[in-house]
Structures are given as structure tokens and as C-alpha cells.
Design a protein around this motif. Structure first.
Motif, mmCIF file in Angstrom:
data_model
loop_
_atom_site.group_PDB
_atom_site.id
_atom_site.type_symbol
_atom_site.label_atom_id
_atom_site.label_comp_id
_atom_site.label_asym_id
_atom_site.label_seq_id
_atom_site.Cartn_x
_atom_site.Cartn_y
_atom_site.Cartn_z
ATOM 1 N N GLU A 509 28.261 46.258 41.740
ATOM 2 C CA GLU A 509 27.599 47.407 42.352
ATOM 3 C C GLU A 509 27.639 48.614 41.413
ATOM 4 N N ALA A 510 28.742 48.788 40.689
ATOM 5 C CA ALA A 510 28.849 49.884 39.727
ATOM 6 C C ALA A 510 27.798 49.744 38.623
ATOM 7 N N LEU A 511 27.554 48.522 38.181
ATOM 8 C CA LEU A 511 26.537 48.300 37.148
ATOM 9 C C LEU A 511 25.150 48.689 37.651
ATOM 10 N N ARG A 512 24.905 48.460 38.930
ATOM 11 C CA ARG A 512 23.607 48.855 39.492
ATOM 12 C C ARG A 512 23.477 50.368 39.564
ATOM 13 N N HIS A 513 24.580 51.054 39.836
ATOM 14 C CA HIS A 513 24.522 52.503 39.988
ATOM 15 C C HIS A 513 24.493 53.230 38.646
ATOM 16 N N ALA A 514 25.049 52.663 37.595
ATOM 17 C CA ALA A 514 25.203 53.379 36.327
ATOM 18 C C ALA A 514 24.607 52.591 35.156
ATOM 19 N N PRO A 515 23.295 52.355 35.162
ATOM 20 C CA PRO A 515 22.707 51.549 34.082
ATOM 21 C C PRO A 515 22.716 52.233 32.729
ATOM 22 N N GLU A 516 22.775 53.585 32.677
ATOM 23 C CA GLU A 516 22.842 54.288 31.393
ATOM 24 C C GLU A 516 24.248 54.784 31.086
ATOM 25 N N GLY A 517 25.205 54.447 31.933
ATOM 26 C CA GLY A 517 26.592 54.848 31.697
ATOM 27 C C GLY A 517 27.386 53.680 31.161
ATOM 28 N N GLY A 518 28.436 53.332 31.854
ATOM 29 C CA GLY A 518 29.264 52.210 31.447
ATOM 30 C C GLY A 518 30.232 51.863 32.559
ATOM 31 N N VAL A 519 30.648 50.603 32.602
ATOM 32 C CA VAL A 519 31.575 50.141 33.640
ATOM 33 C C VAL A 519 32.740 49.429 32.972
ATOM 34 N N TYR A 520 33.952 49.850 33.347
ATOM 35 C CA TYR A 520 35.178 49.211 32.870
ATOM 36 C C TYR A 520 35.833 48.519 34.062
ATOM 37 N N ALA A 521 36.208 47.262 33.873
ATOM 38 C CA ALA A 521 36.762 46.454 34.956
ATOM 39 C C ALA A 521 38.202 46.085 34.632
ATOM 40 N N VAL A 522 39.137 46.536 35.469
ATOM 41 C CA VAL A 522 40.555 46.256 35.257
ATOM 42 C C VAL A 522 40.945 45.031 36.066
ATOM 43 N N VAL A 523 41.519 44.048 35.384
ATOM 44 C CA VAL A 523 42.012 42.836 36.041
ATOM 45 C C VAL A 523 43.481 42.661 35.677
ATOM 46 N N ARG A 524 44.157 41.771 36.378
ATOM 47 C CA ARG A 524 45.602 41.654 36.201
ATOM 48 C C ARG A 524 46.007 40.696 35.090
ATOM 49 N N ASN A 525 45.122 39.769 34.691
ATOM 50 C CA ASN A 525 45.488 38.807 33.658
ATOM 51 C C ASN A 525 44.237 38.349 32.917
ATOM 52 N N GLU A 526 44.450 37.617 31.838
ATOM 53 C CA GLU A 526 43.342 37.172 30.998
ATOM 54 C C GLU A 526 42.447 36.155 31.710
ATOM 55 N N GLN A 527 43.031 35.401 32.636
ATOM 56 C CA GLN A 527 42.225 34.428 33.376
ATOM 57 C C GLN A 527 41.172 35.136 34.228
ATOM 58 N N GLN A 528 41.578 36.227 34.911
ATOM 59 C CA GLN A 528 40.626 36.996 35.691
ATOM 60 C C GLN A 528 39.599 37.672 34.787
ATOM 61 N N ALA A 529 40.038 38.148 33.624
ATOM 62 C CA ALA A 529 39.115 38.766 32.673
ATOM 63 C C ALA A 529 38.053 37.763 32.228
ATOM 64 N N LYS A 530 38.481 36.554 31.969
ATOM 65 C CA LYS A 530 37.543 35.519 31.528
ATOM 66 C C LYS A 530 36.521 35.216 32.621
ATOM 67 N N ALA A 531 36.979 35.213 33.869
ATOM 68 C CA ALA A 531 36.062 34.942 34.980
ATOM 69 C C ALA A 531 34.983 36.020 35.075
ATOM 70 N N ILE A 532 35.380 37.282 34.932
ATOM 71 C CA ILE A 532 34.398 38.376 34.965
ATOM 72 C C ILE A 532 33.426 38.246 33.797
ATOM 73 N N GLN A 533 33.962 37.955 32.608
ATOM 74 C CA GLN A 533 33.120 37.850 31.413
ATOM 75 C C GLN A 533 32.125 36.702 31.531
#
Length: 741
Positions: A509-533
Motif C-alpha cells: 500500500e505504501a508503494l501505491r501511495h508514494a510512487p515518486e518517493g521510496g519505501v523501506y521495509a523492516v523485517v526481523r530476519n533474512e528469510q523474511q527479507a527474501k520473501a519480500i524481495q
């Protein structure tokens, strides 16, 4: 054809100061943080050399050409520039041929910078369109006009629009200091002393235009002889001679014309004589045709006053005839009289208020028209002009407490109704409306929406993917997501941090709201980071969120290492504080990552208010004492001071956040839903799993109050009453909005 050639560099010392002091890198660029601050899309695109077609729109001296120069200095693409005033179809064709040749022979992209792109006529813009559309050239357009009606709609729809605003006083002071201290391009080798009031005058009259400021500073330094000590002393008198009159940006065919007349008409319609006089003074001072103003007032006399005062048309027509006979400057009395008559309905003879407003225009720094008062007919979708305007006729007595003056003049009084004649009858009404407007302003109950400063064409594939991804979440989660962003009010150019992005709900939803800005996503471990990526791989590279694997305690240091100097306009999160024992300390740490005007919005499930299992079946089915001990055992789950999930209630959080110095507002939302009780769910409730989850299971709490046979009785009753059935379930979410004091 090359604007930024080496010949120009070699003559830098003989160039005007404004040209010499042009920033060469993004780090030297001052102002326009909404577009190029660290973390924004435009900055990332420039640094990654992945720029797509853009149009820079804004007043003179705000940095449009400078940004083009910076792009030219950093890109690996071939850079061509043309000026739309001097160029035609021939120059466009030559640029396209060069671009095609570069692509064929060197596999090199071409960026075409068109200065004053609005000067191209329709055929010239049409000639450029197909080559922008097929990617032969990447367009950078610069314009002082509104691109939504001065530039080909097809070009606009294929470009990101960045609206550059007049620079603030702080930005202008920084630019002046750079010019005075730079030994190579500025006056750092000279002994120049500028008195504070002299510099303040230059900054004020420059009115947000860096070029105007530097030109005045150059004139002051170059025409002032050094004293015996070799010091060039710039006094207020010298500054006043160097920049004598404010340059007002007012094109009678452009934005300022339409926006200011729109604000004027809305102010008169809204029965606000102070604001009406102010906008009238703006137009008169800028040289607007008084007959145009009187024509609009004549229309308004019938449209918005009508039979409520049949004399309105008579008075306006009389004023118009008197103006034709008298002319300027004395005709300003008749303009003011017609305006005040319509704004207050009865005839007013208190015309001197107009000159108070005119004096304010002459003395004060010109303010931009508030976004909600701007003309919404042409660019509501792009820049958000007119959004948030309250239509007075939709309210009782055809009036609503609404601010019509610029922010820095709110509360200012220009019109002082006397107690004479009909004016005495309107005096009380005017004062009452002023009090209502002031009360609305003080209570912060009515804030004009912020203006949209950037625009980009919709990427249909990305939008479809985001819509599909978001549509897969449950109704309750979607409602929570909507509420978070309703409170955060992000803009298209904002940089947003999701501090608990493991589920991805707020990220997309943040990506939809800020297409000319940027979104940073905080996750607890590398496995969750990989899933988002992996999920984000379907999006364009620059649109993907930046994933950060860290706890909230580790987050500031982690961000400093991967994204230095990035501060966030919004920090959002769902259940981000669930496992934090000291929630206030974590919030205080997060607030340090915000921009000064930023906001933190969290949706936290209040576990203490969660549905109790013992309330799901009839108490009469168990022995009364057994049921009482069952309830006590379950309530103990929510009374553990060492458990961060349950050791707080709303008031605890409110007091803790106030103690760390933030303005906090917490609202509770109750969400009733349905829960299907399966055998797996019952097994989970009645199985010991503390070793796996590090939290006592439901049955382990029961064992502190109930014997094993009693627990068996309770489970049997759960199975009889609930198994394979759908039961009502309620949860409570606290929406926390915190703003740094």
C-alpha cells in the motif's frame, strides 16, 4: 546544441555569479527536498542513472535547469539540450537522428533536455511524442507554466511531473552563504561583510528566487568599493539599491492568474472580506486587468448573491462605470467597494481596508496560494489543486469556518466594519465568523490539504500487481491498512518506513501511495527479507522496497549504514511494538528517524481486550466454581507484567508516549469477525508448547488453577460447544499517531 559544453566551463570566471554558483552535484543542491532528498525516487533514479522521462515545473530560480545540469554531469547517457524558444522541427529531428545513431553504434541512451518546453507549439510537441514514447530519447522538460494545460497531454501522461516550489528563506540564506564563502566560484577570496539586516532584505525581496538573490548580491559586491582595510561592507542601504522591488510571478495567461482569481472568487463567495481584499491586492499589485476583475464580480453578484441582495448587481455595475470614468490608480476604491459589498452582502464604505491589504503585499514575502483555494478544473488529479475546499453553499447559512488567507497571514484583519448604517448590521456577523475561523485554526480541526508536488503516469502492470496483492488480504486487515494510511496522509513524493513488514500488508500500500518517493521495509530476519524481495520482483527495479533485516533496537544503526541521511516522512507499522517491553523507548527511537514534519502511525492490537475463550460457551455447562477458576486462569494470561504483548493498555501507552515528549493521539477500533474452531485449533489451545514458542500455552495457564481431570472436563466442553463451529470473535486495535514536539 550541447548546453553544458567545456567552452562554457572555461569562461566560468567571467560568468554571472548565479551561473558560477550553480550546484554541480545533488549534495550541493539546496531546496526541493520533496523531490531530491535522500531516499526520494528522483534522487535514486539520478544516482542509479535510470532516469525516465520527467518534466520539472516551477517558477524561475527554483533549480529546473540546475537539475538538468546535474543529470548531464552524472549520466552515462548522451545528453542533448535545446531551448524551445529558439528551436523548431529541424532541431528536434537533428536530436532524434543523433539519438538513433548513438543507440545503433554505441548502444547508448540519449537524454533530451528541452528548456521552456511549453514554448513548443502543438506540432512541435507532436513531432517529439513518438520518439519519447518508443524510448529513442528520454525527455527532461523544464517549464514555468502548468504542464497540464501548456504541454501536450500525451507527453504529460508519459512523464513524471515534479513541481519545484519557491525556495524558503533558510534555503536562500544557505545559497548566499555559499556564494560569500566559496573561494573559486564566489567571493571567498574577498573580504565581504554583509550586515544581517541587509542579507535579510535581499532574502525577503528575492521571494524564493535563488537567481534573483545572487544577482542582487553580485550587484551589491561589485559596485561597492572596499574600505581602507580591504573590506567590502554591504549595508542595508546598499542592499536596497541592489534589489529595490519584489518581482511578482504573475502571468496573465498562466497558473498565477487562474489560481489567484479562483482564490478571490472563493473568498468573496465564502463571505470573508479579509481574504477577499488580500487576493484583490495580489492581483492589483501584479498588474491584473481591473476590468477582468469587475467582470468576474458582476458574474458573482448574480451567481452567489442574487436576490439575497438585489442591489448587488446595481452596485457592481455602478463601480465598474465609475472605474471606467476615473481609471487607475483612484479606481482602486471602486474595485474595493464592489468586492466588499459582495463579500458582506450590504454596502460597505470601509474602503481603506484595501490599502491595508495592499501594504501587506508590498511588505510581506509573497505567499503561495493555499492548495485548497487553487483552481481545481485543470490539475486536481495531478497537483491536488482545489482538494479540501469546503463549498460554503453546502453548509448551514451558506457559510463554513474555512481559512482563505495564506498560512502566515491567518488571523490577520484587514477589514474593520464600522457601526454606521447598513455596515453596523453586518458588524456582528463579520466578527462572529472571524471568531469561528480563529477557533477552527487554533483547534487544528480544519487543516488545508497539502499540495501534490509530483506526478507520474500509472504503470498499469505494476498497479495491477499491487491491486491483486492487496486484494488477497482479509477484510479486517484491509480496513486496518486503510486506516493507517488515512492517518499518515502520505504524499506521492514521501519516503515511508514500514517497521514490521513481514506480512507485506503496509509495504504494498505504501508503494501505491508514494510512487515518486521510496519505501523501506523492516523485517526481523533474512528469510523474511527474501520473501519480500521475491514478491517485489514483478515491480520495476526503482519501485521495489528497500528491505532491512533488523530489530527495532538495531534499526537506526542498520539504516545509517545502508541509507545515510535518509529521514522518513511517515513511519508506519502493524503490531510493531508487540514484542517490545519498553514501547515508549522504541517509539522515541523511531521518532529520531522522522523528518521534522513527519508522522509515526502504528496499528497495535490491544491484546488485553482480546476475546476470552471461556466466554464462547454457556457458563451453566460447567460447575460454577470450576468456571470461576477457568476464568481466573485465562485472565492471568493478560495480567503478566513481564509479557510485552499484554503488559499495557491504551492509557498506559498514551502516558508513556507523552512522557517522552511527543504529541500523541490514540483511537480504538473494535473489529468483530468470525472464527472457525477446528480440531487443529483446539489441539493448539490444549497442547503445551512453551519450549517452542517461548510463551506459555493456554493449557499451561489452566494448569495453575485446574487439576488434570478438570482440564479434561473443560476440553470436553470446548469440543461439545465449539468444535467445527464458527463463533463470533472480537479484537481491538489501537491506532497510534505520534508527532515530534
Amino acid at each position: 546544441m550541447e548546453l553544458f559544453s567545456s567552452d562554457r566551463q572555461s569562461t566560468a570566471n567571467s560568468s554571472p555569479l548565479a551561473d558560477r554558483m550553480r550546484p554541480r552535484t545533488l549534495d550541493e543542491f539546496v531546496g526541493q527536498d520533496h523531490a531530491i532528498a535522500p531516499g526520494r525516487l528522483l534522487r535514486r533514479a539520478i544516482e542509479a542513472d535510470q532516469l525516465s522521462s520527467v518534466i520539472f515545473a516551477g517558477p524561475p530560480g527554483t533549480g529546473k535547469t540546475t537539475l538538468a545540469r546535474i543529470i548531464a554531469n552524472t549520466t552515462r547517457a548522451h545528453f542533448i539540450t535545446i531551448n524551445a524558444v529558439l528551436a523548431g522541427i529541424k532541431e528536434i529531428r537533428a536530436a532524434i537522428e543523433t539519438a538513433q545513431d548513438r543507440a545503433a553504434k554505441h548502444k547508448q541512451r540519449t537524454i533530451l533536455f528541452v528548456d521552456e518546453v511549453h514554448r513548443f507549439n502543438k506540432s512541435q510537441q507532436d513531432a517529439l511524442l513518438p520518439w519519447v514514447e518508443n524510448g529513442t530519447v528520454i525527455l527532461i522538460g523544464a517549464t514555468t507554466e502548468n504542464p497540464y494545460f501548456e504541454v501536450n497531454k500525451a507527453l504529460v501522461s508519459r512523464s513524471r511531473i515534479f513541481q519545484l516550489k519557491p525556495l524558503g528563506d533558510r534555503d536562500l540564506y544557505r545559497i548566499a552563504e555559499q556564494a560569500l564563502s566559496d573561494p573559486e566560484r564566489g567571493y571567498g577570496k574577498l573580504k565581504v561583510q554583509v550586515e544581517p539586516d541587509a542579507l535579510a532584505h535581499l532574502v525577503n525581496v528575492a521571494n524564493g528566487d535563488a537567481r534573483s538573490l545572487l544577482n542582487a548580491l553580485e550587484l551589491a559586491v561589485e559596485t561597492t568599493s572596499p574600505d581602507r582595510r580591504g573590506v567590502v561592507h554591504i549595508t542595508l542601504a546598499v542592499a536596497e539599491e541592489s534589489i529595490q522591488q519584489r518581482a511578482v510571478l504573475y502571468d496573465k495567461e498562466g497558473d498565477a492568474h487562474f489560481d489567484t482569481i479562483s482564490a478571490f472568487i472563493k473568498s468573496v463567495r465564502g463571505s470573508d472580506p479579509d481574504a477577499a481584499l488580500y487576493w484583490l491586492a495580489r492581483m492589483v499589485y501584479a498588474g491584473e486587468d481591473p476590468r477582468f476583475i469587475l467582470r468576474r464580480l458582476s458574474i458573482l453578484a448574480s451567481e452567489d448573491v442574487g436576490l439575497a441582495d438585489p442591489n448587488a448587481v446595481v452596485v457592481v455595475n455602478a463601480c465598474a462605470q465609475a472605474f471606467d470614468r476615473v481609471g487607475m490608480p483612484e479606481g482602486r476604491y471602486h474595485l474595493a467597494q464592489a468586492t466588499l459589498y459582495l463579500a458582506t452582502a450590504p454596502k460597505s464604505n470601509s474602503l481603506m481596508g484595501f490599502f491595508d491589504a495592499l501594504a501587506a503585499v508590498e511588505k510581506e514575502r509573497e505567499a503561495d496560494v493555499p492548495s485548497h483555494l487553487k483552481d481545481s478544473n485543470r490539475d486536481r488529479q495531478g497537483f491536488g489543486h482545489g482538494a479540501g475546499y469546503l463549498y460554503p453553499h453546502a453548509y448551514r447559512e451558506h457559510w463554513v469556518a474555512q481559512q482563505y488567507l495564506p498560512a502566515f497571514l491567518q488571523g490577520q484583519v484587514f477589514y474593520q466594519p464600522s457601526a454606521q448604517g447598513f455596515e453596523g448590521k453586518i458588524q456582528a456577523a463579520v466578527m462572529r465568523r472571524r471568531e469561528a475561523q480563529l477557533a477552527a485554526m487554533v483547534s487544528d480541526s480544519q487543516i488545508a490539504p497539502v499540495e501534490i508536488l509530483t506526478f507520474s503516469p500509472s504503470a498499469r502492470q505494476s498497479q495491477r500487481w499491487l491491486q491483486r496483492t492487496l486484494s488477497q488480504v482479509g477484510e479486517q486487515l484491509a480496513s486496518i491498512c486503510d486506516r493507517v494510511f488515512e492517518l499518515a496522509q502520505p504524499q506521492r513524493h514521501h519516503v515511508i518506513l514500514d517497521v514490521n513488514a513481514s506480512g507485506g500488508l503496509l509495504v504494498w500500500e505504501a508503494l501505491r501511495h508514494a510512487p515518486e518517493g521510496g519505501v523501506y521495509a523492516v523485517v526481523r530476519n533474512e528469510q523474511q527479507a527474501k520473501a519480500i524481495q521475491e514478491q517485489a520482483e514483478k515491480l520495476p527495479h526503482l519501485m521495489r522496497p528497500v528491505t532491512v533485516a533488523a530489530t527495532l533496537v538495531e534499526l537506526p544503526n542498520k539504516l545509517a549504514s545502508i541509507a545515510p541521511n535518509v529521514f522518513f516522512d511517515s513511519i508506519v507499522g502493524r503490531n510493531a511494538l508487540a514484542n517490545e517491553l519498553d514501547k515508549a523507548a522504541v517509539v522515541q527511537q523511531l521518532l529520531q528517524l522522522l523528518q521534522p514534519s513527519g508522522v509515526l502511525v502504528l496499528a497495535e492490537t490491544v491484546t488485553r481486550h482480546t476475546q476470552r475463550l471461556y466466554r464462547l460457551f454457556d457458563a451453566a455447562r460447567l460447575d460454577a466454581k470450576l468456571y470461576e477458576r477457568l476464568a481466573a486462569a485465562e485472565e492471568e494470561i493478560y495480567a503478566n507484567p513481564a509479557d510485552p504483548m499484554v503488559n499495557w493498555d491504551v492509557e498506559d501507552l498514551r502516558l508513556a508516549l507523552k512522557a517522552v515528549g511527543v504529541t500523541v493521539k490514540i483511537t480504538l477500533e473494535h473489529y468483530p469477525t468470525q472464527l472457525y474452531v477446528s480440531s487443529d485449533l483446539l489441539n493448539r489451545w490444549f497442547s503445551a508448547n512453551a519450549a517452542l514458542t517461548k510463551r506459555p500455552a493456554y493449557v499451561e495457564y489452566l494448569s495453575r488453577y485446574l487439576s488434570a481431570p478438570e482440564i479434561s472436563l473443560v476440553r470436553a466442553e470446548f469440543e461439545r460447544s465449539l468444535l467445527n463451529r464458527t463463533v463470533g470473535w472480537s479484537s481491538t486495535v489501537a491506532f497510534v499517531k505520534a508527532i515530534p514536539c
